[in-house]
Design a protein around this motif. Structure first.
Motif, PDB file in Angstrom:
ATOM      1  N   ILE A 140     172.794  24.009  70.991  1.00  0.00           N
ATOM      2  CA  ILE A 140     171.822  22.914  71.066  1.00  0.00           C
ATOM      3  C   ILE A 140     171.824  22.190  69.719  1.00  0.00           C
ATOM      4  CG2 ILE A 140     169.382  22.312  71.387  1.00  0.00           C
ATOM      5  CD1 ILE A 140     169.096  24.969  72.962  1.00  0.00           C
ATOM      6  N   ASP A 141     171.707  20.864  69.755  1.00  0.00           N
ATOM      7  CA  ASP A 141     171.643  20.099  68.515  1.00  0.00           C
ATOM      8  C   ASP A 141     170.220  19.656  68.170  1.00  0.00           C
ATOM      9  OD1 ASP A 141     174.553  19.675  67.628  1.00  0.00           O
ATOM     10  OD2 ASP A 141     174.617  19.147  69.758  1.00  0.00           O
ATOM     11  N   ALA A 142     169.430  19.325  69.181  1.00  0.00           N
ATOM     12  CA  ALA A 142     168.066  18.863  68.922  1.00  0.00           C
ATOM     13  C   ALA A 142     167.203  19.037  70.163  1.00  0.00           C
ATOM     14  CB  ALA A 142     168.066  17.395  68.492  1.00  0.00           C
ATOM     15  N   ILE A 143     165.890  19.220  69.936  1.00  0.00           N
ATOM     16  CA  ILE A 143     164.911  19.330  71.022  1.00  0.00           C
ATOM     17  C   ILE A 143     163.739  18.413  70.703  1.00  0.00           C
ATOM     18  CG2 ILE A 143     163.231  20.811  72.193  1.00  0.00           C
ATOM     19  CD1 ILE A 143     165.033  23.177  71.721  1.00  0.00           C
ATOM     20  N   TRP A 144     163.293  17.658  71.711  1.00  0.00           N
ATOM     21  CA  TRP A 144     162.000  16.983  71.577  1.00  0.00           C
ATOM     22  C   TRP A 144     161.024  17.619  72.549  1.00  0.00           C
ATOM     23  CZ3 TRP A 144     159.631  12.232  74.254  1.00  0.00           C
ATOM     24  CH2 TRP A 144     158.362  11.988  73.708  1.00  0.00           C
ATOM     25  N   ASN A 145     159.932  18.152  71.992  1.00  0.00           N
ATOM     26  CA  ASN A 145     158.848  18.732  72.773  1.00  0.00           C
ATOM     27  C   ASN A 145     157.681  17.747  72.755  1.00  0.00           C
ATOM     28  OD1 ASN A 145     156.923  20.719  73.893  1.00  0.00           O
ATOM     29  ND2 ASN A 145     156.134  20.737  71.799  1.00  0.00           N
TER      30      ASN A 145
ATOM     31  N   LEU B  71     167.315   6.737  72.159  1.00  0.00           N
ATOM     32  CA  LEU B  71     168.580   7.469  72.024  1.00  0.00           C
ATOM     33  C   LEU B  71     169.775   6.599  72.386  1.00  0.00           C
ATOM     34  CD1 LEU B  71     167.763  11.019  73.473  1.00  0.00           C
ATOM     35  CD2 LEU B  71     168.100  10.399  71.071  1.00  0.00           C
ATOM     36  N   LYS B  72     169.590   5.706  73.351  1.00  0.00           N
ATOM     37  CA  LYS B  72     170.688   4.821  73.772  1.00  0.00           C
ATOM     38  C   LYS B  72     171.196   3.966  72.630  1.00  0.00           C
ATOM     39  CE  LYS B  72     169.712   4.176  78.715  1.00  0.00           C
ATOM     40  NZ  LYS B  72     169.182   3.221  79.725  1.00  0.00           N
ATOM     41  N   SER B  73     170.302   3.591  71.726  1.00  0.00           N
ATOM     42  CA  SER B  73     170.715   2.731  70.613  1.00  0.00           C
ATOM     43  C   SER B  73     171.661   3.445  69.651  1.00  0.00           C
ATOM     44  CB  SER B  73     169.485   2.205  69.861  1.00  0.00           C
ATOM     45  OG  SER B  73     168.772   3.252  69.237  1.00  0.00           O
ATOM     46  N   TYR B  74     171.739   4.777  69.773  1.00  0.00           N
ATOM     47  CA  TYR B  74     172.675   5.559  68.955  1.00  0.00           C
ATOM     48  C   TYR B  74     173.863   6.040  69.784  1.00  0.00           C
ATOM     49  CZ  TYR B  74     168.642   5.634  65.854  1.00  0.00           C
ATOM     50  OH  TYR B  74     167.578   5.255  65.056  1.00  0.00           O
ATOM     51  N   GLY B  75     173.888   5.665  71.045  1.00  0.00           N
ATOM     52  CA  GLY B  75     174.961   6.106  71.934  1.00  0.00           C
ATOM     53  C   GLY B  75     174.753   7.504  72.471  1.00  0.00           C
ATOM     54  N   PHE B  76     173.520   8.006  72.422  1.00  0.00           N
ATOM     55  CA  PHE B  76     173.217   9.361  72.869  1.00  0.00           C
ATOM     56  C   PHE B  76     172.374   9.336  74.148  1.00  0.00           C
ATOM     57  CE2 PHE B  76     173.169  10.448  68.075  1.00  0.00           C
ATOM     58  CZ  PHE B  76     174.544  10.572  68.059  1.00  0.00           C
ATOM     59  N   SER B  77     172.273  10.484  74.797  1.00  0.00           N
ATOM     60  CA  SER B  77     171.426  10.629  75.974  1.00  0.00           C
ATOM     61  C   SER B  77     170.886  12.052  76.033  1.00  0.00           C
ATOM     62  CB  SER B  77     172.205  10.308  77.257  1.00  0.00           C
ATOM     63  OG  SER B  77     173.291  11.209  77.414  1.00  0.00           O
ATOM     64  N   VAL B  78     169.875  12.252  76.876  1.00  0.00           N
ATOM     65  CA  VAL B  78     169.274  13.580  77.040  1.00  0.00           C
ATOM     66  C   VAL B  78     170.197  14.442  77.898  1.00  0.00           C
ATOM     67  CG1 VAL B  78     167.313  14.860  77.971  1.00  0.00           C
ATOM     68  CG2 VAL B  78     166.942  12.674  76.804  1.00  0.00           C
TER      69      VAL B  78
ATOM     70  N   ALA C  85     159.683   6.885  68.815  1.00  0.00           N
ATOM     71  CA  ALA C  85     159.665   7.488  67.477  1.00  0.00           C
ATOM     72  C   ALA C  85     160.483   8.774  67.443  1.00  0.00           C
ATOM     73  CB  ALA C  85     158.219   7.767  67.058  1.00  0.00           C
ATOM     74  N   ALA C  86     160.317   9.621  68.470  1.00  0.00           N
ATOM     75  CA  ALA C  86     161.083  10.871  68.529  1.00  0.00           C
ATOM     76  C   ALA C  86     162.571  10.579  68.692  1.00  0.00           C
ATOM     77  CB  ALA C  86     160.585  11.733  69.683  1.00  0.00           C
ATOM     78  N   GLY C  87     162.901   9.600  69.526  1.00  0.00           N
ATOM     79  CA  GLY C  87     164.303   9.259  69.760  1.00  0.00           C
ATOM     80  C   GLY C  87     164.993   8.724  68.520  1.00  0.00           C
ATOM     81  N   HIS C  88     164.280   7.915  67.762  1.00  0.00           N
ATOM     82  CA  HIS C  88     164.878   7.378  66.540  1.00  0.00           C
ATOM     83  C   HIS C  88     165.084   8.474  65.489  1.00  0.00           C
ATOM     84  CE1 HIS C  88     165.352   3.232  67.477  1.00  0.00           C
ATOM     85  NE2 HIS C  88     164.062   2.989  67.646  1.00  0.00           N
ATOM     86  N   TYR C  89     164.110   9.383  65.375  1.00  0.00           N
ATOM     87  CA  TYR C  89     164.271  10.462  64.392  1.00  0.00           C
ATOM     88  C   TYR C  89     165.491  11.317  64.733  1.00  0.00           C
ATOM     89  CZ  TYR C  89     163.338  14.399  61.318  1.00  0.00           C
ATOM     90  OH  TYR C  89     163.462  15.364  60.346  1.00  0.00           O
ATOM     91  N   ILE C  90     165.576  11.724  65.993  1.00  0.00           N
ATOM     92  CA  ILE C  90     166.687  12.582  66.421  1.00  0.00           C
ATOM     93  C   ILE C  90     168.006  11.824  66.396  1.00  0.00           C
ATOM     94  CG2 ILE C  90     167.661  13.774  68.439  1.00  0.00           C
ATOM     95  CD1 ILE C  90     164.798  14.717  69.088  1.00  0.00           C
TER      96      ILE C  90
END
Length: 354
Positions: free
Chosen positions: A245-250, A211-218, A169-174
């Motif tokens: 920084i663009d985004a943070i998931w805590n 995040l991978k589904s958007y081509g992104f990584s941590v 859920a966090a990955g999809h939002y970001i």
């Protein structure tokens, strides 16, 4: 150490089945600061009929860790509130503790008292597995809450949150927000709870996969131990290490208090943040729109209310009225949902105080 809208769902056999008020928050195996206020006891609508009509009297034993964390404190409050709704339920909580041996002794006392059913959130599923099996072998069904026992013969039903789903859920939002903004090569930071815990690893894996589904990584991640103090320290270190920084998931809204304090102290606001668990504190911040926190993904302590309701049904030999089966399911996983400014009013009554 969250999940739930005005209507939540049970994941049973892969299908989501709506069931009233269920939600979710983060769970820690380590002590954390005491809760600053009582959590709301939004267990569920008051009983009106059907399975909720008075039936055979049942005695429900209850054991959980000490309330040294906002989420854990809310677990006990929600369990007690749910039990009080039923005239046919006698609620027998034992002394909460973070000591494994003391919790074992407390559960053994419930077995000796011959309660009808036990609801247990173990400090550690592996270490409490044997006493849960002892209860089951004595003919006392166990409802395993959140931290799961490794032996399925040790419990009748498990109910808990979806740690992997929190990360998704966090990955999809970001991911979606950054993708929609046309951001390339974003700097995405992750502040975990306790990195060695399976629940934390599941959250991180879900986040990575989404995040991978958007081509992104941590870009970088660090664990913060589920405490306010460590949240402040870890966030300060990450802020110093990354000029942009663009985004943070805590992972955890309790430790998020410290994370947000560090962000405010550093006077940084070029990024947005997603929390985890669904605390009332986080929801009020989201509602006000006064910080970088834009969303939180749920792992709600209202699961304890549902555990009590399930325990009552099991002890009375009933099934769930919305299902065709005559018995309560063996496993119920709550969906992790995303709380934003658009839907926060729906979730706020179910939030717990950090």
């Amino acid at each position: 150490m969250a999940q739930n809208p005005g209507r939540r769902g049970f994941l049973v056999g892969g299908a989501v089945i709506g069931v009233g008020a269920l939600a979710a928050a983060c769970t820690s195996n380590e002590p954390a600061p005491a809760a600053s206020a009582a959590a709301p006891t939004a267990a569920a609508p008051a009983p009106t009929g059907g399975n909720d009509a008075p039936g055979t009297k049942v005695v429900i034993g209850f054991s959980a860790p000490a309330a040294d964390h906002g989420w854990i404190a809310a677990i006990a409050k929600n369990a007690e509130a749910a039990a009080k709704q039923y005239s046919d339920v006698e609620f027998k909580p034992v002394e909460p503790t973070n000591d494994i041996n003391q919790q074992i002794s407390a559960v053994e006392s419930l077995i000796q008292q011959k309660v009808n059913v036990i609801v247990m959130l173990p400090n550690d599923g592996q270490q409490l597995n044997q006493v849960a099996r002892q209860a089951t072998d004595a003919g006392i069904p166990v409802v395993n809450l959140d931290r799961i026992f490794p032996d399925k013969l040790s419990y009748r039903t498990w109910i808990g949150g979806d740690n992997y789903g929190m990360g998704v859920a966090a990955g999809h939002y970001i991911g979606k927000k950054l993708k929609d903004a046309g951001t390339s090569n974003p700097v995405i930071l992750e502040i975990q709870g306790i990195a060695t815990l399976p629940l934390t690893q599941d959250r991180s894996k879900g986040f990575e996969d989404a995040l991978k589904s958007y081509g992104f990584s941590v870009t970088a991640k660090q664990d913060a131990q589920f405490t306010v103090e460590s949240g402040t320290e870890v966030a300060s270190n990450l802020l110093q290490a990354h000029a942009k920084i663009d985004a943070i998931w805590n992972h955890d809204d309790d430790q998020g208090i410290g994370v947000l304090a560090a962000i405010k102290e550093a006077n940084r606001s070029e990024f947005f943040m997603v929390g985890g668990a669904g605390s009332a504190n986080a929801m009020r911040d989201i509602q006000a729109g006064s910080s970088v926190l834009e969303a939180t993904v749920t792992y709600s302590p209202t699961m304890a209310s549902s555990a009590i309701k399930l325990a009552r049904l099991i002890a009375q030999g009933k099934g769930m009225s919305d299902l065709l089966e005559n018995q309560v399911p063996q496993s119920i996983t709550l969906a992790s949902e995303t709380i934003t400014k658009e839907n926060v009013d729906q979730y706020l009554p179910l939030g717990f105080e950090s």
